[in-house]
Structures are given as C-alpha cells and as structure tokens.
Scaffold this motif. Structure first.
Motif, short mmCIF file in Angstrom:
data_model
loop_
_atom_site.label_atom_id
_atom_site.label_comp_id
_atom_site.label_asym_id
_atom_site.label_seq_id
_atom_site.Cartn_x
_atom_site.Cartn_y
_atom_site.Cartn_z
N ALA A 12 0.79 -1.24 0.00
CA ALA A 12 0.00 0.00 0.00
C ALA A 12 0.82 1.29 0.00
O ALA A 12 0.25 2.37 0.03
N GLU A 13 2.12 1.16 -0.02
CA GLU A 13 3.00 2.34 -0.05
C GLU A 13 2.77 3.30 1.12
O GLU A 13 2.62 4.51 0.94
N VAL A 14 2.70 2.71 2.29
CA VAL A 14 2.66 3.56 3.48
C VAL A 14 4.11 3.82 3.91
O VAL A 14 5.00 3.02 3.60
N SER A 15 4.34 4.91 4.62
CA SER A 15 5.72 5.21 5.04
C SER A 15 6.15 4.26 6.15
O SER A 15 7.26 3.76 6.15
N LYS A 80 -8.26 -2.97 2.54
CA LYS A 80 -7.65 -1.99 1.63
C LYS A 80 -8.30 -0.62 1.82
O LYS A 80 -7.61 0.40 1.82
N ALA A 81 -9.62 -0.62 1.99
CA ALA A 81 -10.33 0.66 2.19
C ALA A 81 -9.88 1.31 3.50
O ALA A 81 -9.67 2.52 3.57
N ASP A 82 -9.74 0.49 4.56
CA ASP A 82 -9.26 1.01 5.85
C ASP A 82 -7.87 1.62 5.69
O ASP A 82 -7.59 2.71 6.22
N ILE A 83 -7.00 0.94 5.00
CA ILE A 83 -5.61 1.42 4.83
C ILE A 83 -5.62 2.74 4.05
O ILE A 83 -4.93 3.69 4.43
N GLU A 84 -6.40 2.80 2.99
CA GLU A 84 -6.45 4.04 2.19
C GLU A 84 -6.98 5.20 3.02
O GLU A 84 -6.49 6.32 2.94
N LEU A 91 -1.92 11.80 6.09
CA LEU A 91 -1.34 12.88 5.28
C LEU A 91 -1.89 14.25 5.71
O LEU A 91 -1.22 15.27 5.57
N LEU A 92 -3.13 14.24 6.22
CA LEU A 92 -3.71 15.51 6.71
C LEU A 92 -3.04 15.97 8.01
O LEU A 92 -2.96 17.15 8.29
N ALA A 93 -2.59 14.99 8.78
CA ALA A 93 -1.99 15.30 10.08
C ALA A 93 -0.48 15.51 9.91
O ALA A 93 0.32 14.64 10.24
N LYS A 94 -0.12 16.64 9.38
CA LYS A 94 1.31 16.91 9.11
C LYS A 94 2.00 17.38 10.40
O LYS A 94 1.85 18.52 10.82
#
Lengths: 427, 472
Positions: A12-15, A80-84, A91-94
């Motif tokens: 899923a390309e999470v950091s 997959k939906a949960d991960i997305e 990403l919103l929580a910078k």
C-alpha cells in the motif's frame, strides 16, 4: 488476519505502520453479600493499525499518523479501504518528523496462567471472608484476565508476550446500632498470595468499624496532616505527570531536567524510580505497545528531576534516545518512622472520597471519607470536610515515612506528613 | 439532517445471531444478544501537532446473555465464523464457569418478562457523518487553536472535534430492535504559564449535530481566557459555608453526584443507597425538579433503547422537592419488582450492565442570573467542572470545581479563588436551593465511572441555581 494485513500494508506504499494485536480472556463473577449475582466470560481479539505517511513541504519533512481498529473477519477489500482511509488521514496530520521504534525482537513462550484455577482460587478466598457481628461484606466483583500481545511494525519490531492480572472490588458495611456505613476498596494485582488479599480486606473491616464511630471533621486551620491511605500512590503520580514527555512537549509541564522541586532543607527529598518489573504488579509488560522496552529509570532523585519518560513520538521530539514506558514505580522511604510522625496533634487521613491531584496546577486534596484526629491525648475517628493543598508549597515542608508499602504497581511510603494545612469542616 | 443509517455490518450479522439464539435456546431459558457497531472520527489540532484518529469509544462486538437455574451469565466475543461452533464455545465456557461456581448460593433473579417488540429507530444526523470534509474540519480547529494561542502567556491551545456514529442491535426471542444515531463532541483547552505557575481552562459543547458546533466555541474564548488569567495567584478559598450560585456546569455536576448516582437502583439491590428508604420524602426545596433520561433531550447519552433492550425513558427523579423515582436496569428491576427505566448500560460489549445515568439535569424556574447575584450579601459564583464523587449510602457529596468568583453586596467583586472543593450533605444542599434559573444547558464531554471503572458517556447540566453549601 495479521499476516493478511501486513501483506496488504506492504503493497500500500505507506511510510511506516504498526500493528498491535491483543487477545483478552476475562473471567468475571459478581456477588451481592456472598450470593452469586452473575458470571461472565469475555474472549475478544482487537487489532489496532497505525499508519504513518511522510510528506515534504518547502524542504521540511513531516510525518503524520492515523489509527483505527481493524475488525475481525474484514475482507481484503475492507482492509484496503481502511488502509487508504488511514493514509489519507495521516497525510492531513502533518506533524514534525519522528522515527518509530526499530528492530526490537522479543518472543516469550506463552505462559500458561491456568485462568480457571486462578479464578477458582480468588472466588474461594473471597467466599471465605467472614462477616463479624458488626462488619459485613456488602458486595464484590472478581476479574481474572489474561492478555496476549503481538506487536509488529514496518521497522523490524516483532514482539510477542502474554501477561495476566486480577482485580477485586469490594464494599464493606459496618453497623453501629441504627448507623450503617460502607467502605469501598478496589485492588489490582497479579499472582499475589491469596492470604495477602484477604488480610487487606480484614484491615478494611477495622477501618469500617471506625467509620461508624466517626464524628464530622471540624474546621481547622494550620494543622499537621498525615496521609496514610492508598491515595499516596496518586500523590506521587504528580512526579510522573510532570516528567511525562507528552506533558512536557505539549506544555502541561514546564519541568526541565536538573530542576530542583525541593530547594528547602526542611523536608525529605523525593526520589522516584521507574522499574520495569515489580513482583505482583498488574503492570509488568516487558515492552510498550509501541515496541519500546520497559526500562529501570530514575525520574526524580533527592528532589531533582533526572529523566523524562513517555511515548516514542514525543520522546523523539524532545531528543531522547529512548522512550520508556512507566509500568511500575518505587518511591524511596523517608527519614521518619510512622510512630515519630504520630506525635502531638494531627489529622491522619486514611481514605478520601475521591483524591484529586491536578498535576498542571499542583492542587491536590479531597473530601475526607475516614480520618483520625489526634489532639495529643485522645483519638477521634472523623469523616466529611476536606483539605485543599498545593504541591509547590507542600514540597517545601514534607516528610515521608521510613515504612513503605506496595500498592499494585508501586511501592510508596506508608505515610506522608504535611504541615500548615487548612481543613474545611463543621464550624 | 438525514436519518442515521443502520450498521450494514450488524444487519449482515443478524441472521447468524438469530441462529445463535435458536441454538442456545435449547440449553438456556432466556437468550439475548446485543450487537454493537460504534464508529467515528476524532480530530485534534494544537500548536504542536495535528491528529485524525478513530473515535476512542469505537467498538464492534457482541454479548450473549443467558438465564439458567435462576441466574444470569454472559459471554462477550467479537468474531463470528461458524455459528454452531460459536454456540458450542459459549455453552462449554459458561457451563465450565458454572461448575467452578457450583455450590455457591445464587441471588435468585426472576426470568425477564419481555414484550414483543420489532422496531427500527434512527436519529437525525448531519450528512457529514457519512462523508466528512476532514480538511475543512481540521482547518476550522486550526483557526480555533490559533485564536486561543494568540492571547498573552498561552503556551498551548488545543481544539478537538469528534463525531460518533452508534448502531446497536438487540435480539431475543421476543425482541428484534435496531437503532442508530450520531453525536458530536467539541472542546478547546488553553494552557497558560506565568510567574512559574501553569493553569488550564477549557470550553466545549456536545449534541446531536454536526461540526457547526465548533463555530460556537470561538465566541467563548475571550471569557475563558479571562477566567484562566484570574486563576494565577488566586488564593485558596477560606473554608466555610457560603451562599453559592452554581453555573450550569456546576449545577450539572451536583445533579450527577447527588441524585444521579444516589438513585441508581442496582445500588438499592445491594442496600448501598439510602434513597431507597426515602422515596416520596421531601428532600429538596419546592422549586427543585430533577430528571434523568436517554429520552427527552438530544445529548451524548440519548438513545432509543438501552443495552438490555429496554426502551428509553425520561424519568423525573425529584418533583417539586420530593424524591419520586429512581433509575433502573432490567435485572435490578426484576429483583426489586419494579419497571426498568431504560438505564441498563455497558462500558462496552465486553462489560457487564449496571444501572447508569444518561442525561441528568435540574429543571428550570424563573430566576435570572442577575437576580441571583443581587440577592447575595457575601458568597460565590462557582464554575468549571473538574471532578466529583458520590456517596449514595450517606448522601455525602464532593464536587471539585475550577474557580469561585466572589460576590459582595450583590455584585461580583472580580476576586477569584481556586481551587474549589464543594462538600456537603445532599438533602441540605438541595433544601437550600432558593433560586433557579431559566435556561437548561447540558454538556456531555465527560465519562462517568461506577466506583473507579465502567466508564460510560453521560451528559449533565441544568440552569444557574443558588444554594448554600460548604466550600473549601
């Protein structure tokens, strides 16, 4: 489930990610007097997923995190939906960049706690608590719990262990003619000799008897107060709150390492240490849910703040090499014996209705449920009224008893001596 | 606003749960299942970090309640694969536990008598609960946090908002009920550091609404900041009995601790509440009315049926000064021979039902705040709820409040005392109520425990009221 989730996260390309799987089996029984009210079993598995997403704005690196429970039986599509969704929220929580725990590996062979046998032992012990003519068991609840943890993250953390704890909540009545009072007691522990538990309950019987004789607390100004109850553990949590990395980072605490919270010489200096393991504590977790190893750590020594403790994120923000969870703590004994403290006139408080410790302002106190007023000659059990003090001034003139006691996950002085306290009470 | 949608997950599980009940009915005289799907999102912004997470009280799971040989037992779980195997697991586990407890006298409880009910309930929720604009919510919270942080000496200001969507399904042989509703919570804290001291204040609101509730908080910050600054260097209140005006927040705490906990009727079963012996007695001044109910107001503890499948009520606890009713869960009601009031609540599907408060509040009368202040020779206006503790056995009460504003000769002097511990004897405090305000305000940003555990979301409140009580 966990393997399936890890596979999807890797795609899923999470950091970064962290998963905490907790299975809890709980045996519970509820009694009114000595009659069984109802019994319960709980057998649940919770899986919490935290996702980190990194971003860069004007050359500055940010990291966000978002978390949620992944429910049992979710399909790949739901996962997959949960991960997305978590990626989007992360990403919103910078937030300022931080690193998660790396490369901790720990595998403990699953311990067989034989929950049914432990449950049976506690039930038998509680059934054997005998009423006296005037002191009676009103009701009690028993909880025996086993926890299995599996913690993994994308930076090589893989930790597995299981723990257990027990909890008893009991209410005791004491009767004196038409006057009936109750005392409440809640105790958590692990693998504690059953005779110690029942001995503790017998002590409450004694206090309950005294409370039936208690007179309303009088209004008093500038008296010496001895705190001798279980609330002493909350009193010392002040120092844990002041040194917690979250409190410091977010501004709730202004404590700096090296600060002296007791510059006065007319006091016992506080020394408080975190200990990773304490026999019979309900909080003996070798690792935190973030994967940080539980450490022995001196937090305050002779009144001087020595170390912060806390979670990985805020520990990183404060530049600490390692975060350390606070499972258990030990406060060193003081210079006076309890007998030495009990000289002259003083108010000894055994139980507050609800002891309040506000670590932000340092205010502490509460309504007195049971105390003893000693006028130098006679002893009067008292109830009602309240004290309100502040830690900043109290620490300048405070003494701790040489005697200590263990209260679940801490060892603290049996008695704390405070001076010049105003008591709100009957006028 | 739209009607809240029922949880698809619960609807999907329903046939399996019905099958589970059918199987277990072979072994038990009564079987019910409560299934919960509570979800939501919490947004938080302060001057250091931002977060978006699942609402902390979210859960998804099941609890089976069964009755056999005169007693009840329960099994909580959160996975359904093979229903037959699950039924066997439940039967085996509970029977084994019964064996351990064999020989112990039982508190005999009658079999619950249920009426046939098949109903679906849906509250009105904002559409944004199903498609929230996370960026817009975070931006609004950032503005609130920045405004709070812009005042002098503020070291941090945090603003948060949570939306919670609750769906619960209750099934038994006679009942087939499902409900869904949504609640919003917002709060904003300000943390100040000055002269070596740290002080904290907060504002907030809750309700059956959407994120527009955040907007109302901007206007509260000026006063919250003033109150916060007044706390620096403020002296402790000289212990004594005073004429006291309680803000709606303080009023709510008194309601909660006095005849909220004091009339939870599972405590009557244990003989732990003196109120049992005083039903019908005059215990408050005649202008005092008090209520608890999941029905009647739309707040954080409102619902359509409780965790035992009893329909929500609005219970009047004190009527014109007389104690007229308690609140009760179904099993305690069966033991006491009374009707339940829809107050059977669990911390989660993993925990037992107790009698719990819902929305607890004093009713209104006709006095204005100005009239109350004018009537005080020397006293205090107390405000800001920190914590409270009940003592239903002896009617003691402890409320820890943030501040007391001095009133002298009918005017606020501007002098503030902190902190404030309000203690007393509940009937005295209630009998001393001499003036009651016009507007009832409820807030549900807190959790309530039973003893020191079993935390459930509650709301409480009321109007301004004037009484006489001990402060220290």
């Amino acid at each position: 489930m966990l393997e399936r989730l890890v596979k999807l996260l890797n795609e899923a390309e999470v950091s970064d990610y962290r998963i905490v799987e907790t299975t809890t089996v709980s045996h519970q029984a509820y009694f009114v007097k000595q009659a069984l009210d109802q019994h319960r079993i709980s057998n649940v598995t919770h899986l919490t997923l935290e996702v980190n997403m990194d971003s860069e704005v004007n050359g500055q690196k940010f990291r966000g995190k978002a978390s949620r429970e992944i429910y049992q039986g979710e399909s790949d599509e739901q996962l997959k939906a949960d991960i997305e969704n978590l990626k989007f929220n992360a990403l919103l929580a910078k937030n300022p960049y931080y690193e998660i725990v790396k490369d901790e590996k720990y595998y403990e062979e699953k311990k067989d706690y034989n929950l049914t046998a432990v449950f049976e032992n506690v039930v038998k012990a509680m059934q054997n608590v005998k009423n006296t003519e005037t002191e009676k068991v009103n009701s009690y609840e028993i909880f025996v719990n086993e926890y299995y943890y599996h913690i993994v993250n994308s930076q090589g953390v893989d930790i597995t262990f299981n723990t257990m704890d027990e909890e008893i909540e009991i209410v005791i009545n004491s009767i004196d003619g038409d006057h009936e009072i109750e005392l409440y007691h809640n105790e958590k522990f692990a693998d504690k000799p059953i005779e110690e538990i029942t001995a503790g309950i017998q002590k409450i019987f004694e206090y309950a008897k005294d409370r039936t004789q208690a007179k309303p607390t009088k209004k008093m100004m500038g008296v010496t107060v001895l705190m001798s109850g279980e609330d002493n553990r909350s009193f010392f949590r002040y120092f844990l709150a002041k040194t917690n990395t979250q409190s410091v980072f977010f501004g709730n605490s202004q404590v700096k390492i090296g600060d002296n919270c007791q510059e006065s010489e007319d006091c016992d200096k506080i020394t408080l240490k975190l200990v990773s393991h304490l026999p019979h504590s309900s909080r003996n977790m070798p690792y935190s849910k973030e994967g940080s190893k539980a450490l022995d750590l001196t937090v305050v020594e002779n009144g001087i703040y020595q170390n912060y403790w806390g979670d990985q994120t805020t520990a990183y923000y404060l530049g600490l090499e390692k975060a350390s969870p606070a499972n258990n703590y030990v406060v060193e004994s003081g210079s006076r014996t309890v007998a030495e403290m009990k000289q002259g006139s003083y108010l000894e408080i055994i139980q507050f209705s609800s002891f309040i410790m506000d670590p932000v302002s340092g205010d502490f106190g509460g309504e007195i449920r049971l105390g003893y007023y000693h006028d130098g000659q006679t002893v009067t059990p008292v109830t009602g009224g309240s004290i309100t003090c502040n830690m900043n001034s109290a620490l300048k003139h405070i003494y701790l008893s040489q005697e200590t006691r263990q209260l679940d996950n801490c060892i603290v002085p049996c008695t704390i001596q405070l001076f010049d306290v105003n008591v709100a009470g009957e006028e | 606003m739209i009607k809240a949608k029922q949880s698809e997950y619960l609807l999907q599980c329903k046939p399996q749960l019905k099958q589970l009940i059918d199987i277990l009915k072979n072994d038990f005289e009564y079987v019910s299942v409560l299934a919960t799907d509570v979800t939501g999102t919490s947004y938080s912004v302060n001057q250091k970090t931002t977060s978006v997470n699942q609402f902390s009280d979210s859960e998804r799971g099941f609890v089976v309640r069964v009755y056999k040989n005169g007693g009840y037992s329960e099994y909580s779980f959160n996975k359904i694969e093979d229903v037959n195997r699950l039924a066997e697991e439940i039967r085996t586990a509970l029977n084994a536990q019964s064996e351990v407890l064999n020989g112990i006298r039982k508190l005999r409880t009658p079999l619950l008598e249920e009426e046939e009910v098949t109903r679906e309930f849906a509250g009105d929720v904002s559409e944004e609960f199903y498609d929230p604009d996370n960026e817009a919510i975070l931006a609004k919270l950032k503005r609130l946090s920045d405004k709070g942080a812009s005042y002098p000496d503020i070291v941090n200001c945090g603003a948060s908002y949570s939306m919670q969507l609750v769906s619960k399904l209750f099934l038994s042989e006679k009942k087939d009920m499902i409900q869904s509703w949504g609640v919003s919570f917002t709060s904003c804290f300000m943390l100040a550091f000055k002269d070596g001291q740290t002080q904290f204040n907060h504002v907030g609101a809750t309700g059956w609404c959407g994120s527009e509730i955040i907007d109302e908080q901007f206007a509260k910050l000026d006063e919250a900041y003033k109150d916060l600054m007044d706390m620096f260097g403020a002296p402790n209140i000289p212990p004594g009995e005073y004429e006291v005006i309680c803000s709606p927040e303080a009023t709510g705490l008194i309601a909660h601790e006095a005849f909220g906990h004091g009339v939870e009727m599972d405590m009557f079963v244990k003989n732990r509440a003196i109120a049992r012996e005083h039903m019908g007695d005059k215990l408050a001044s005649t202008i005092t009315n008090m209520y608890d109910g999941a029905d009647g107001v739309k707040q954080t503890a409102s619902y359509f049926f409780d965790d035992e499948g009893t329909l929500a009520h609005k219970t009047q606890i004190i009527k014109d000064g007389y104690l007229v009713s308690g609140i009760c869960d179904a099993l305690s009601a069966a033991r006491l021979g009374v009707q339940p009031t829809g107050n059977g609540r669990r911390e989660s599907f993993e925990r037992k039902v107790y009698t719990r408060m819902t929305n607890t509040y004093f009713g209104s009368q006709a006095n204005t705040l100005e009239e109350m202040i004018k009537s005080v020779d020397y006293g205090f206006l107390v405000d800001g709820m920190d914590s409270g503790m009940e003592d239903p056995k002896h009617w003691g009460i402890q409320c820890v409040l943030s501040r007391a504003k001095e009133i002298k000769d009918g005017k606020l002097t501007g002098k503030v005392f902190v902190p404030v511990v309000l203690t007393g004897y509940v009937p005295d405090l209630l009998s001393n109520i001499s003036m009651v305000g016009t507007d009832v305000v409820l807030n549900g940003n807190g959790h309530c425990g039973k003893g020191y555990k079993e935390w459930v979301i509650v709301s409480d409140g009321g109007p301004y009221l004037k009484t006489k009580v001990r402060l220290g």
